[in-house]
Design an enzyme around this catalytic site. Structure first.
Site, short mmCIF file in Angstrom:
data_model
loop_
_atom_site.label_atom_id
_atom_site.label_comp_id
_atom_site.label_asym_id
_atom_site.label_seq_id
_atom_site.Cartn_x
_atom_site.Cartn_y
_atom_site.Cartn_z
N SER B 15 0.84 -1.20 0.00
CA SER B 15 0.00 0.00 0.00
C SER B 15 0.87 1.24 0.00
O SER B 15 2.02 1.21 0.45
CB SER B 15 -0.91 0.00 1.23
N HIS B 16 0.30 2.35 -0.48
CA HIS B 16 1.00 3.64 -0.42
C HIS B 16 1.21 4.08 1.02
O HIS B 16 2.06 4.90 1.31
CB HIS B 16 0.20 4.72 -1.16
N SER B 17 0.35 3.55 1.89
CA SER B 17 0.42 3.95 3.29
C SER B 17 0.93 2.78 4.13
O SER B 17 0.39 1.67 4.07
CB SER B 17 -0.99 4.37 3.76
#
Lengths: 209, 138
Positions: B15-17
């Protein structure tokens, strides 16, 4: 036209300067139709690239661009990392073991880069992406003598044309019709890449010092 | 075909996060799948929003076993970096696959299927079916 390894290295150093100068503007463009980090990502990525290459002398162009590519892949968190990284990696394969690059070889590198961007991004020309600058630059490089002002003009006009396009790829595609009237940030950073290249060649098209 | 006896497909959540990836791993751990490793590869090395090929390849290496590794991702550029990571591990060619699936439901289903001992391809297919599930059908 012949581009020496030094001229190519200067191209990348010039590109970094352009990314630093235009960091805020690139992020502004990305704020409108993306996630707003393009300037930050490109400035950090190219700074890392320059840190890696500036004190080294490269004997041939392939290893220079492989280093550029791997650094961008590692250090740029957004889509620009894998896209620009793949582009330069594919170009590096065409420029392997070349100490100088003529225009035809340069064109082959750009062609390979475009194929890489298309595979990685699953995009095509007209989707309002960086390809809309790389494509016209490739057409120019393969059909006309490489000349500073014309190269810059080709890249600039191509970048400006993305304003009227509707985004079909990336975060910008979520904006649909609302993406029209905005220049694509990836197209703008690509314009900067080729503007930096123009700055690395002389009016006669030969490598500048 | 079940992969017998021990090795179960591992799962990497990209994930980007960082928090989102870890959150999904936490959520999926609720299924209590024995011997299934679900690992997070979120954010960049600076812990900013984005994905990192280096973090993804490192995580794949950590969870790899002969049953293979399934990668799930959130947004577009996470897919590009997942693909790049898989290409950079030529020794694992074919045994690292990317699922085109919603990241939460897809990871959940994948963990269950992996726990049941299904093959990488079966786990991937099951995760991808989450794309067409209607969440609100009674």
């Amino acid at each position: 036209m012949q581009l020496t390894v030094e001229a190519l290295q200067r191209w990348i150093i010039n590109t970094n300067e352009k990314m630093q100068e235009n960091k805020e503007y690139l992020s502004e463009l990305d704020q409108a139709i993306g996630d707003g980090d393009h300037g930050h990502n490109m400035a950090r990525g190219f700074q890392e690239v320059v840190n890696k290459i500036e004190d080294n002398s490269f004997e041939e162009a392939g290893s220079l661009f492989k280093q550029v590519a791997m650094t961008l892949i590692s250090k740029v968190g957004g889509a620009a990392g894998p896209l620009y990284g793949t582009a330069f990696l594919k170009a590096s394969e065409q420029w392997k073991e070349k100490t100088t690059i003529d225009q035809e070889t340069f064109g082959k590198g750009i062609e390979a880069a475009i194929a890489g961007i298309k595979t990685r991004g699953k995009a095509k020309e007209g989707d309002k992406t960086m390809l809309d600058v790389w494509g016209p630059v490739h057409t120019y490089v393969t059909n006309q003598p490489l000349e500073r002002e014309n190269l810059k003009k080709t890249a600039k006009e191509a970048m400006e044309k993305t304003k009227e396009m509707k985004a079909k790829k990336g975060r910008a595609a979520y904006f649909g019709e609302k993406s029209i009237e905005h220049v694509d940030p990836g197209a703008y950073s690509s314009y900067l890449v080729f503007e930096a290249l123009a700055g690395s060649i002389t009016n006669e098209g030969d490598a500048n010092g | 075909m079940k992969v017998m006896p021990m090795a179960k497909v591992s799962i990497v959540v990209i994930s980007h996060s960082k928090q989102l990836a870890e959150g999904i791993v936490e959520l999926v751990s609720q299924t209590k799948q024995k011997d299934v490793i679900v690992a997070a590869a979120g954010g960049t090395e600076e812990e900013e929003i984005g994905t990192s090929v280096d973090i993804i390849t490192k995580t794949i290496n950590e969870v790899y076993n002969e049953a293979g590794v399934l990668l799930l991702f959130d947004l577009g550029s996470a897919f590009m970096n997942a693909e790049l990571a898989a290409e950079m591990l030529p020794d694992m060619e074919g045994s690292v696959q990317i699922a085109d699936a919603p990241i939460v439901e897809g990871t959940y289903i994948a963990a269950v299927e992996a726990g049941l001992g299904y093959s990488l391809e079966e786990v991937k297919n099951a995760a991808e079916k989450a794309k067409t599930w209607k969440k609100m059908d009674g």
